[in-house]
Enzyme design. Structure first.
Site, PDB file in Angstrom:
ATOM      1  N   LYS A 202      11.285  95.114  44.734  1.00 55.38           N
ATOM      2  CA  LYS A 202      12.451  94.402  45.260  1.00 55.38           C
ATOM      3  C   LYS A 202      12.574  94.693  46.747  1.00 55.38           C
ATOM      4  O   LYS A 202      12.692  95.841  47.163  1.00 55.38           O
ATOM      5  CB  LYS A 202      13.724  94.846  44.526  1.00 55.38           C
ATOM      6  CG  LYS A 202      14.979  94.188  45.086  1.00 55.38           C
ATOM      7  CD  LYS A 202      16.187  94.437  44.219  1.00 55.38           C
ATOM      8  CE  LYS A 202      17.406  93.806  44.844  1.00 55.38           C
ATOM      9  NZ  LYS A 202      18.611  94.015  44.034  1.00 55.38           N
ATOM     10  N   ARG A 212      25.393  87.645  47.233  1.00 53.65           N
ATOM     11  CA  ARG A 212      26.432  88.627  47.571  1.00 53.65           C
ATOM     12  C   ARG A 212      27.789  87.938  47.714  1.00 53.65           C
ATOM     13  O   ARG A 212      28.822  88.521  47.396  1.00 53.65           O
ATOM     14  CB  ARG A 212      26.036  89.409  48.825  1.00 53.65           C
ATOM     15  CG  ARG A 212      24.835  90.316  48.548  1.00 53.65           C
ATOM     16  CD  ARG A 212      24.366  91.091  49.772  1.00 53.65           C
ATOM     17  NE  ARG A 212      23.081  91.738  49.492  1.00 53.65           N
ATOM     18  CZ  ARG A 212      22.278  92.252  50.407  1.00 53.65           C
ATOM     19  NH1 ARG A 212      22.625  92.226  51.692  1.00 53.65           N
ATOM     20  NH2 ARG A 212      21.135  92.812  50.066  1.00 53.65           N
ATOM     21  N   LYS A 225      20.477  97.579  52.993  1.00 53.65           N
ATOM     22  CA  LYS A 225      19.935  98.265  51.820  1.00 53.65           C
ATOM     23  C   LYS A 225      18.517  98.778  52.062  1.00 53.65           C
ATOM     24  O   LYS A 225      17.761  99.013  51.112  1.00 53.65           O
ATOM     25  CB  LYS A 225      20.001  97.323  50.613  1.00 53.65           C
ATOM     26  CG  LYS A 225      21.430  96.875  50.264  1.00 53.65           C
ATOM     27  CD  LYS A 225      21.518  96.155  48.919  1.00 53.65           C
ATOM     28  CE  LYS A 225      22.975  95.825  48.568  1.00 53.65           C
ATOM     29  NZ  LYS A 225      23.104  95.194  47.240  1.00 53.65           N
ATOM     30  N   LYS A 256      10.791  90.330  43.639  1.00 55.42           N
ATOM     31  CA  LYS A 256      12.006  89.681  44.134  1.00 55.42           C
ATOM     32  C   LYS A 256      12.124  89.868  45.640  1.00 55.42           C
ATOM     33  O   LYS A 256      11.972  91.016  46.091  1.00 55.42           O
ATOM     34  CB  LYS A 256      13.203  90.328  43.447  1.00 55.42           C
ATOM     35  CG  LYS A 256      14.532  89.748  43.802  1.00 55.42           C
ATOM     36  CD  LYS A 256      15.606  90.464  43.060  1.00 55.42           C
ATOM     37  CE  LYS A 256      16.937  89.977  43.562  1.00 55.42           C
ATOM     38  NZ  LYS A 256      17.992  90.888  43.266  1.00 55.42           N
ATOM     39  N   SER A 282      19.006  83.644  45.319  1.00 55.63           N
ATOM     40  CA  SER A 282      20.073  82.750  45.763  1.00 55.63           C
ATOM     41  C   SER A 282      19.741  82.027  47.066  1.00 55.63           C
ATOM     42  O   SER A 282      20.027  80.838  47.216  1.00 55.63           O
ATOM     43  CB  SER A 282      21.367  83.551  45.909  1.00 55.63           C
ATOM     44  OG  SER A 282      21.189  84.637  46.806  1.00 55.63           O
ATOM     45  N   TYR A 321      18.332  79.909  39.280  1.00 55.20           N
ATOM     46  CA  TYR A 321      19.614  79.215  39.114  1.00 55.20           C
ATOM     47  C   TYR A 321      19.401  77.749  38.734  1.00 55.20           C
ATOM     48  O   TYR A 321      20.336  77.067  38.328  1.00 55.20           O
ATOM     49  CB  TYR A 321      20.442  79.337  40.403  1.00 55.20           C
ATOM     50  CG  TYR A 321      20.666  80.792  40.772  1.00 55.20           C
ATOM     51  CD1 TYR A 321      21.611  81.552  40.098  1.00 55.20           C
ATOM     52  CD2 TYR A 321      19.879  81.423  41.744  1.00 55.20           C
ATOM     53  CE1 TYR A 321      21.786  82.894  40.392  1.00 55.20           C
ATOM     54  CE2 TYR A 321      20.038  82.762  42.050  1.00 55.20           C
ATOM     55  CZ  TYR A 321      20.992  83.491  41.363  1.00 55.20           C
ATOM     56  OH  TYR A 321      21.158  84.820  41.642  1.00 55.20           O
TER      57      TYR A 321
HETATM   58  C1  PBG Z   1      22.166  93.642  43.179  1.00 49.90           C
HETATM   59  C2  PBG Z   1      21.379  92.397  43.064  1.00 49.90           C
HETATM   60  C3  PBG Z   1      21.128  91.507  44.104  1.00 49.90           C
HETATM   61  C4  PBG Z   1      20.489  90.423  43.540  1.00 49.90           C
HETATM   62  C5  PBG Z   1      20.337  90.684  42.182  1.00 49.90           C
HETATM   63  N1  PBG Z   1      20.881  91.920  41.898  1.00 49.90           N
HETATM   64  C6  PBG Z   1      21.529  91.567  45.516  1.00 49.90           C
HETATM   65  C7  PBG Z   1      21.175  92.701  46.354  1.00 49.90           C
HETATM   66  O1  PBG Z   1      20.276  93.480  46.056  1.00 49.90           O
HETATM   67  O2  PBG Z   1      21.838  92.825  47.380  1.00 49.90           O
HETATM   68  C8  PBG Z   1      20.095  89.202  44.316  1.00 49.90           C
HETATM   69  C9  PBG Z   1      19.937  87.944  43.543  1.00 49.90           C
HETATM   70  C10 PBG Z   1      19.936  86.712  44.360  1.00 49.90           C
HETATM   71  O3  PBG Z   1      19.988  86.732  45.613  1.00 49.90           O
HETATM   72  O4  PBG Z   1      19.905  85.644  43.746  1.00 49.90           O
HETATM   73  N2  PBG Z   1      21.636  94.790  42.857  1.00 49.90           N
END
Ligand code: PBG
Length: 334
Positions: A202, A212, A225, A256, A282, A321
């Protein structure tokens, strides 16, 4: 064509592209509804579908509407859904206690969906950000996201989800050692059949922006992060993370974001013989929707083309989605 132009070619790859029938026959990677995991956003209340502005077509659903969505998914042949709660800001604390409340929004939704639509697999998100006053996936002490205390909290959260009936846990937090600790805790408490799909590779990505907003973490997040999510420049590290999470007891792994990291999907698929998933996140969704809304691209075609590319790269499935729209389109067009 005149005689002068006849080439007498032995290989004419166009022979296999000349009709829809022959193209269908030789197609290597085909998307089906069974490849899709549908991520949905939850909110409290009743009979509510509240639009997420940065994700046109996506709503935050009250639990009753989430159950309707589960019925819809099952009807469309979508095998799994993934739940993300929008948490009331009043419930967010520094210690994130709401994360392992057996009656939090997400755990209530798991129970409601499994009771009404038992055949759909319910996947969860294991990370503290929806419950954290500072928006991080782990617990913050003195400005630092502390690893081991976060893992202890995440294990409690994971057990509460398993207890509620989750089929697949999706740890998305990127703390070190969390998969092993969760697996041990699941074994010790009799939840031996709960699967873990680890968000193993990730990346610290700007593509998560609209998500978010959807879970209400944008305003809360202090800083970035990067001390736990991966550097977008790293590929070998992704393979090391996958190897580690598999070693610690993950059943499936995820890369991801999706499309910008298709090379990673490919490398993971070729290196490890385990089901590999991509998350079309997203920001990827929002970009396609925005361009389509402007009439700049054909949104439906890009939706199917982008999802098919994950199958071509070797993914077993995709979190997207677009899941219900893609499944509906696939059912119509065959
Ligand atoms: C949180 C999480 C995130 C997503 C899935 N779980 C956001 C992040 O790590 O800030 C992102 C999913 C998306 O953007 O569709 N742990």
């Amino acid at each position: 064509m005149t005689e002068d132009h006849a080439l007498h070619l032995r290989h004419r790859p166009r022979r296999l592209r000349r009709s829809a029938a022959i193209r269908a026959l030789v197609c290597e990677a085909r998307l089906t509804a069974a490849d899709l995991i549908w991520p949905i956003f939850l909110r409290d209340g009743e009979n509510l579908a509240e639009p997420v502005p940065s994700m046109p077509g996506v709503n935050r659903l009250s639990i009753d509407r989430a159950v309707d969505a589960a019925r819809e998914a099952a009807g469309l042949g979508i095998p799994a859904m993934c739940l993300f709660p929008y948490t009331d800001p009043k419930l967010k604390t520094d210690a994130c206690e709401e994360a392992w409340n057996p009656d939090n929004l997400s755990n209530q939704a798991i129970r409601a969906i499994k009771a009404a639509v038992p055949d759909i697999a319910v996947m969860t998100d294991v990370a503290l950000d929806p419950y954290n006053a500072n928006g991080h996936d782990g617990i913050v002490r003195g400005g630092i996201v502390v690893n081991d205390e976060s893992v202890a909290a995440l294990v409690r959260m994971a057990l509460a989800q398993a207890e509620a009936g989750a089929d697949i846990l999706g740890p998305s937090d990127m703390m070190d050692g969390r998969i092993g600790q969760m697996r041990d805790a699941l074994e010790a408490t009799g939840h031996t059949d709960v699967a873990i799909m680890s968000y193993a590779a990730k990346y610290a990505s700007a593509y998560y922006g609209p998500f978010r907003d959807a879970v209400g973490a944008s305003g809360a997040l202090k800083g970035d992060k990067k001390t736990y999510q991966m550097d977008p420049g790293n590929g070998a590290e992704a393979l090391a993370m996958i190897a580690r999470d598999l070693d610690e007891g993950a059943d499936m792994v995820m890369v991801k974001p999706g499309l910008p990291y298709l090379d990673i999907c490919r490398r993971v698929h070729e290196t490890f013989q385990v089901p590999t998933f991509a998350y079309q996140v997203s920001g990827e969704y929002a970009m396609i929707e925005a361009a389509a809304a402007n009439g700049w691209i054909d949104g439906e075609k890009i939706m199917i083309e982008s999802l098919t590319s994950f199958k071509r790269a070797g993914c077993a499935g995709i979190l997207t989605y677009f899941a219900p729209r893609a499944a509906r389109l696939l059912a119509e067009t065959g």
